[in-house]
Design an enzyme around this catalytic site. Sequence first.
Site, mmCIF file in Angstrom:
data_model
loop_
_atom_site.group_PDB
_atom_site.id
_atom_site.type_symbol
_atom_site.label_atom_id
_atom_site.label_comp_id
_atom_site.label_asym_id
_atom_site.label_seq_id
_atom_site.Cartn_x
_atom_site.Cartn_y
_atom_site.Cartn_z
ATOM 1 N N ASP A 56 -31.010 -2.523 -50.703
ATOM 2 C CA ASP A 56 -31.574 -0.951 -50.744
ATOM 3 C C ASP A 56 -30.363 -0.036 -50.411
ATOM 4 O O ASP A 56 -29.628 -0.440 -49.621
ATOM 5 C CB ASP A 56 -32.792 -0.873 -50.051
ATOM 6 N N ASP A 58 -29.565 3.517 -48.671
ATOM 7 C CA ASP A 58 -30.059 4.375 -47.479
ATOM 8 C C ASP A 58 -28.992 5.522 -47.345
ATOM 9 O O ASP A 58 -27.489 5.277 -47.509
ATOM 10 C CB ASP A 58 -29.894 3.850 -46.114
ATOM 11 N N ASP A 135 -25.453 -0.115 -34.729
ATOM 12 C CA ASP A 135 -25.356 -1.138 -34.167
ATOM 13 C C ASP A 135 -23.819 -1.858 -34.049
ATOM 14 O O ASP A 135 -23.170 -1.793 -33.240
ATOM 15 C CB ASP A 135 -26.323 -2.360 -34.364
#
Length: 409
Positions: A56, A58, A135
């Site tokens: 996907d 983003d 992260d």
Amino acid sequence: MSEEKRIISRSEHNISRKSIRDEALKVLYRLKKNGFDAYLVGGCVRDLLLHEEPKDFDVVTNAQPEQIRKLFRNSRIVGRRFKIVHVRFGRSFIEVATFRSQSQGSDGHRQVDHAGMVLRDNVFGTLEEDAGRRDFTVNALYYNVHDFSVVEYSSGFEDLNSRQIRMIGDPTERYREDPVRMLRAIRFAAKLGFEIEPQTAEPIRELAPLLQRVPSARLFEEVLKLFLGGHAVACFDALCLFGLYEHLFPLTHYCLRQQDSRDVLSLVRNALRSTDERYASGLPVTPAFLFAVMLWGPMNQIADRHRRSGMTEADAMQTAVSQVLSLQTQRVAIPRRFSSPMQDIWALQPKLKQRRGRKPRRLISHPRFRAAYDFMLLRAESGEELTQLCEWWTQYQTDHAQTEIGHVR
Ligand code: ATP
Ligand code: MG
């Protein structure tokens, strides 16, 4: 923590606009046309740079949710804790988020609990702040629609080329903020075939028990990503190595540590290997089957104990099933829509032994027959004495299919 901004210009990287989904480009261009910054971020940039097809796309921007909402007719604001905008295109949508920063409490500190876990994380910020709260360095690369460059604040581009999963900031602190990052490190390393950079790997063993603080529903989602994403065997081995598996499947772990656990381990590994193969060939993989595999060993062990103490066969299994489920779901939730077919797969195992009369015909039309049969094949492959029974059922299905065709003719 933030480091220096670095811009990798269009000529220094391989992302071509052709490999970006049209819908994502539309969103980026419209934001740009209206005077906003707009970037692709996260997994999609990482995967594009690796020549993989992103799952996907983003988008992040300095526009605020209400401003984004006004730019796109088919959009809606979602999220309670942090508002993001879904821009819908037919059945799919592009997720658009405003840059975020690590939120500060009233005393100027981020709101964390006594173990350092983040409680609030919902304040708008700058691109640099947004990068700092992600992260891993390879997940914090931004593709800028203004000049088609890639922007980074940590060593993401270099780490991508040297195939490293490296935590942004102090690994221990970042794992304490969100222990799920330990699972994410394992998953990305397995999926991408990367190494977990030594300082990022080092604290995991000791911090693994922090997983107990993560809500069971979130762990359920993560378990699916770990074991149904095409790299289950690699994830399983790494989870065991880092002492994380025991906090996800404590009963199975206990089983695996005992003597004579060969069959249990074989079943888990063979099933995960077959799941990876199914994923690779585009066949469906189901959470019910996964949990049936993981919990079969402990369920049987408990059922055996009940049998020895004099319970009937059926009672022993039924009691063991509820005990295993109630203990397991304290760690990892299993929604009923999966635990109930899981129980069907188990309940069909003893029934598959009944080959006389009309029973096989009735069994074969059970909606869970195929899963139960596959499960039995795996049990046979993993050392249980079931080869003959499996062959019988394989033959029975062939014969049965022929009769069906006969009827049609
Ligand atoms: P995948 O291909 O599995 O979707 P992804 O990198 O897109 O990988 P997501 O879970 O979709 O992973 O998250 C999107 C991005 O959000 C990540 O790339 C990362 O930058 C950020 N992110 C997600 N979860 C966390 C987390 N727990 N802590 C910090 N950053 C996170
Ligand atoms: Mg993603």
